[in-house]
Design a protein around this motif. Structure first.
Motif, PDB file in Angstrom:
ATOM      1  N   UNK A 467      -6.238  -2.624  29.284  1.00 17.03           N
ATOM      2  CA  UNK A 467      -6.092  -4.016  29.818  1.00 17.03           C
ATOM      3  C   UNK A 467      -4.731  -4.196  30.014  1.00 17.03           C
ATOM      4  N   UNK A 468      -3.822  -3.291  29.245  1.00 15.60           N
ATOM      5  CA  UNK A 468      -2.326  -3.648  29.269  1.00 15.60           C
ATOM      6  C   UNK A 468      -1.988  -5.072  28.750  1.00 15.60           C
ATOM      7  N   UNK A 469      -2.562  -5.203  27.210  1.00 15.63           N
ATOM      8  CA  UNK A 469      -2.527  -6.523  26.461  1.00 15.63           C
ATOM      9  C   UNK A 469      -0.908  -6.846  26.085  1.00 15.63           C
ATOM     10  N   UNK A 470      -0.941  -8.072  25.958  1.00 15.76           N
ATOM     11  CA  UNK A 470       0.301  -8.580  25.145  1.00 15.76           C
ATOM     12  C   UNK A 470       1.535  -8.542  25.807  1.00 15.76           C
ATOM     13  N   UNK A 471       1.756  -9.662  26.892  1.00  8.31           N
ATOM     14  CA  UNK A 471       2.786  -9.974  27.587  1.00  8.31           C
ATOM     15  C   UNK A 471       3.506 -11.166  27.152  1.00  8.31           C
ATOM     16  N   UNK A 472       4.610 -11.565  26.737  1.00 10.16           N
ATOM     17  CA  UNK A 472       5.108 -12.681  26.551  1.00 10.16           C
ATOM     18  C   UNK A 472       5.766 -13.506  27.624  1.00 10.16           C
ATOM     19  N   UNK A 473       6.685 -12.673  28.366  1.00  5.86           N
ATOM     20  CA  UNK A 473       7.549 -13.309  29.578  1.00  5.86           C
ATOM     21  C   UNK A 473       6.217 -13.098  30.811  1.00  5.86           C
ATOM     22  N   UNK A 474       6.759 -13.730  32.000  1.00  9.77           N
ATOM     23  CA  UNK A 474       6.010 -13.927  32.986  1.00  9.77           C
ATOM     24  C   UNK A 474       6.180 -12.602  34.111  1.00  9.77           C
ATOM     25  N   UNK A 475       5.370 -12.324  34.835  1.00 14.27           N
ATOM     26  CA  UNK A 475       5.436 -11.296  36.065  1.00 14.27           C
ATOM     27  C   UNK A 475       5.460 -11.886  37.081  1.00 14.27           C
ATOM     28  N   UNK A 476       4.753 -11.709  38.284  1.00 16.77           N
ATOM     29  CA  UNK A 476       4.825 -12.319  39.712  1.00 16.77           C
ATOM     30  C   UNK A 476       4.331 -13.667  39.461  1.00 16.77           C
ATOM     31  N   UNK A 477       3.116 -13.812  38.773  1.00 11.33           N
ATOM     32  CA  UNK A 477       2.618 -15.074  38.561  1.00 11.33           C
ATOM     33  C   UNK A 477       2.503 -15.312  36.924  1.00 11.33           C
ATOM     34  N   UNK A 478       2.776 -16.601  36.578  1.00 11.65           N
ATOM     35  CA  UNK A 478       3.138 -16.908  35.145  1.00 11.65           C
ATOM     36  C   UNK A 478       1.541 -16.844  34.576  1.00 11.65           C
TER      37      UNK A 478
END
Length: 621
Positions: A467-478
Motif C-alpha cells: 500500500x506504501x503506507x504512512x505519509x505525514x505530508x501531502x503529495x499532489x492531493x492532500x
C-alpha cells in the motif's frame, strides 16, 4: 457406569467414522458439504453459508456426486514472511467423480473450503469453466470492480446491481449499465457475524487466473485467456472460500495452505524489511542522483535496511548512473532495489527501463548484472491482467530472480494467490488502491480513511499488500487522516517489504520515538489476531514478533470513535507499553519519548478513543 461410558465412546467413534465416510466435514466438524441438484452447499455450524449451484465444465455432463474420502492432511510449514511464521495445514480431503473425464477434489479446513478440478482426456483448448457462487440480493458484500491492476475500492453493498464508479466507468457493463466483472477477493456476510472470503490459489504455468462475472444472483468463476492446447491431464487452480468469524478470516493461511511448498533450495538470503521509497514525493526523483542520496541517508538515520530506486533510473542526470547510486547505497550499508517495466502492460508513454526482462536471455543477463553490482531486489511494474501468458511470465521472473538472489515486488499486477509460499523471494505485491493514489485523483482524500478499514478484511487477508503506507505530508492531493492513523497502517497492513513513501524531511521532523519506531518495525509476524472492527468503519489488529506485540487501530469515520481493544490474550502480569495516538489530527500523543510505560497486573487498555479518521499504535513488550 463404566460399561455405559465405553458404549458411549464407541458410538461417538462410529459416528465420526460414518461422517468421515459419507459427508464431507472439516476436522473440527463446523463445516460440512452437502449435494444439491447440480452442485454443492457449504454449511457452517449447520447453517448454509455458500451455495455453489453449478460445477464443472461446458460440454462435460456431470453425474451425481458420490464423495470418497482420500486422506487427512496434517502438516505444519514455515513462512519466511506473512501474518504467521508457523502455519498449521489441517484438512480432510475428498474426491467425487463428476464424469469419467472429470473429478472434483475438495478439502475442508476448519476455516474454509477449497476445491479444484482434475481433467483427463484433453486434446486441445480447455473447455469453459461453469463454477458459479450464488449470492442472493440483500446479502452484504464487499466487491472490487475488476481492473488489471486490482486498484479499486471495496464498497459495502447489498446488491450485485452496482454501476461502475470513477476510473472503472469503462469496464464491462450490462445493458442497464451495471458492472459485471469483479476481482478477487470478494467478502460476503451470509449471516450476521459469519463471513466468507472468495478467492483462488496456486496458479501454475499452464493456468490463467480468474475473476467473477455477474449473472443475476450468480457470480461465475471465469478464468482469463489461456491459449495453450492440452493433451491428456490438467488441473485447475484451487477455488477458495475462507469461512467463519472475522477472527477466522484474519488469521487464515488457507491461500498458502493449498499452494505448492517452497521451491527454493536456499532461502537464507531472503530478508524482509522497511524500505525508503522515492516516487511518491518526487515523481521523477529516481533520475536524480542527489535525491536518491537523500533517501539513502534517510534510511541510514532511521535504520532502515532498504532503499527503492524507482522508474527512470536509466535516464540519470548530471553524468551519474544507476551504478553510482547503487554503489553509494551499498557504501552506506543500505541495500538498493531497482524498478523495471514488465513491458507487457503499459508500454507506450510509460516510464523506462523497458523490454529488459521479456526474453529469457535478456532477463538472465539483466538479473546477473543486478547481482554483480549489488542490487538486492527488483520492483516489476505494469502487467496486463490475469492471462496465462502473464502468470507464466511472473513465475519465470520469480525463478530467475531467485537464481540471482534478488527479492521481488510486483506492482501493477494481480493479487497474491499463494506464490509467496512457493517463491518466498516474492516479498510484496501491489494489487491495491494505495497511498500512491494521492498522486493521481482528488477522490482518494475523502475516501481513504473508510477504504483503509476495508483492506484488512479483504485484500490483505490473501497475502502481502504494498500500500506504501504512512505519509505525514501531502503529495499532489492532500490527505485528511491523522498522523497516528498513518502510522497504524504500517502495522495493520502486512507486507514483507514495507515502503515509506514520504519525503525524508517529513519523517526526520517527527519525534524521536516515531523515528525509532520505523527502525524497529518488523515486517513479518509470528502471530496475527483480530481484535475488533467492521469493514469501512474501524479495525484493530494485533501482531506479534517474538515477545513484542504491535497493536494498531484506525477510525474510518468522520466522527470521533471509541475502539474496542480487548487484549486479554496477551499473557503475563507486567508489560512495557509505548503508545502513539491522536492528540488532534496534526499532533502526537505519546507515552514518553524515551521511557516505556510500565503496567502491572491486567492494566492494558480496553478502549481507546480516536479522532475522526484517527488511529493509534501500542507497542507492548
Amino acid at each position: 457406569m463404566i460399561k455405559k461410558s465405553i458404549l458411549s465412546v464407541c458410538a461417538m467413534c462410529l459416528a465420526v467414522v460414518s461422517t468421515w465416510a459419507q459427508q464431507p466435514v472439516s476436522p473440527n466438524g463446523k463445516l460440512t458439504v452437502a449435494n444439491s441438484a447440480a452442485g454443492i452447499t457449504v454449511n457452517y455450524q449447520q447453517k448454509q453459508v455458500l451455495n455453489i449451484p453449478v460445477l464443472g465444465y461446458e460440454g462435460i455432463k456431470n453425474s451425481r456426486l458420490k464423495w470418497k474420502p482420500t486422506h487427512k492432511i496434517a502438516a505444519n510449514y514455515e513462512m519466511l514472511a506473512g501474518k504467521k511464521s508457523i502455519c498449521t495445514n489441517e484438512a480432510n480431503e475428498y474426491v467425487a467423480k463428476l464424469n469419467g473425464r472429470l473429478q472434483l477434489v475438495l478439502r475442508l479446513y476448519n476455516d474454509g473450503a477449497a476445491f479444484r478440478y482434475e481433467l483427463s482426456g484433453l486434446n486441445g483448448k480447455l473447455p469453459k469453466e461453469q463454477t458459479a457462487y450464488m449470492i442472493p440480493e440483500g446479502t452484504k458484500r464487499w466487491m472490487l470492480q475488476w481492473t488489471d491492476s486490482y486498484e479499486g475500492f471495496y464498497p459495502m453493498s447489498t446488491t450485485g446491481k452496482i454501476k461502475p464508479i470513477g476510473r472503472m466507468a469503462g469496464m464491462v457493463k450490462s445493458p442497464e449499465g451495471y458492472n459485471l466483472r469483479w476481482g478477487f477477493p470478494t467478502l460476503v456476510e451470509p449471516q450476521d457475524g459469519v463471513f466468507m472470503l472468495l478467492t483462488e490459489a496456486n496458479i501454475e504455468r499452464n493456468q490463467a487466473a480468474a475473476c467473477l462475472y455477474t449473472d443475476g444472483d450468480l457470480l461465475r468463476v471465469t478464468p482469463d485467456v489461456n491459449e495453450i492446447s492440452f493433451k491428456g491431464k490438467w488441473h485447475s487452480p484451487w477455488r477458495v472460500a475462507i469461512i467463519g468469524s472475522m477472527q477466522d478470516l484474519i488469521q487464515s493461511t488457507l491461500v498458502t495452505d493449498v499452494s505448492e511448498p517452497c521451491k527454493l533450495q536456499d532461502t537464507n538470503w531472503i530478508k524482509p524489511g522497511v524500505v525508503s521509497w522515492i516516487y511518491w514525493a518526487y515523481n521523477h526523483g529516481s533520475n536524480d542522483y542527489n535525491i536518491i542520496r537523500k533517501y539513502v541517508d534517510m534510511a541510514v538515520t532511521l535504520k532502515l535496511p532498504y532503499v527503492l530506486i524507482d522508474a527512470e533510473w536509466d535516464e540519470m542526470q548530471d553524468g551519474k548512473t544507476i551504478e553510482d547510486a547503487v554503489a553509494y547505497a551499498n557504501q552506506k550499508g543500505i541495500k538498493p532495489m531497482i524498478w523495471y517495466n514488465s513491458s507487457v502492460g503499459w508500454i507506450d508513454g510509460a516510464p523506462t527501463p523497458k523490454f529488459r526482462l521479456n526474453k529469457p536471455e535478456d532477463r538472465e543477463k539483466e538479473f546477473a548484472w543486478c547481482e554483480k553490482i549489488g542490487v538486492a531486489g527488483v520492483k516489476i511494474d505494469f502487467f496486463s491482467g490475469d492471462c496465462q501468458r502473464d502468470m507464466t511470465y511472473c513465475i519465470d521472473l520469480l525463478e530467475c530472480a531467485a537464481k540471482h538472489h534478488l527479492l521481488v515486488n510486483f506492482h501493477g499486477a494481480t493479487v497474491p494467490r499463494g506464490w509467496q509460499r512457493t517463491y518466498p523471494n516474492l516479498l510484496s505485491t501491489e494489487g491495491v488502491y494505495g497511498a500512491e493514489w494521492y498522486n493521481n485523483v482528488a477522490t482518494f482524500t475523502k475516501a481513504a480513511a473508510s477504504h483503509n478499514t476495508t483492506l484488512p478484511f479483504t485484500r490483505n487477508i490473501i497475502g502481502p499488500m504494498d500500500y506504501t503506507p504512512c505519509t505525514f505530508s501531502d503529495s499532489q492531493h492532500p490527505h485528511i487522516t491523522s498522523d497516528a492513523h498513518e502510522l497504524a497502517l504500517t502495522v495493520l497492513y502486512e507486507s514483507a517489504l514495507q515502503h515509506l513513501a514520504d519525503k525524508p524531511e517529513s519523517y526526520l521532523a517527527q519525534p524521536q520515538a516515531v523515528q525509532d519506531f520505523f527502525g524497529q518495525l518488523p515486517t513479518t509476524w509470528d502471530e496475527t489476531r483480530y481484535v475488533s472492527g467492521y469493514p469501512g468503519e474501524s479495525v484493530v489488529l494485533a501482531r506479534r514478533s517474538g515477545n513484542t506485540w504491535y497493536v494498531a487501530g484506525i477510525n474510518g469515520t468522520d466522527s470521533q470513535k471509541t475502539l474496542d481493544v480487548d487484549l486479554s490474550f496477551i499473557t503475563g502480569s507486567n508489560h512495557c507499553v509505548k503508545t502513539f495516538a491522536d492528540a488532534d489530527p496534526s499532533q502526537w500523543q505519546l507515552t514518553g519519548n524515551k521511557d516505556w510505560l510500565i503496567t502491572t497486573g491486567n492494566q492494558l487498555p480496553r478502549h481507546i478513543t480516536t479522532q475522526p479518521r484517527g488511529g493509534f499504535v501500542l507497542v507492548i513488550k
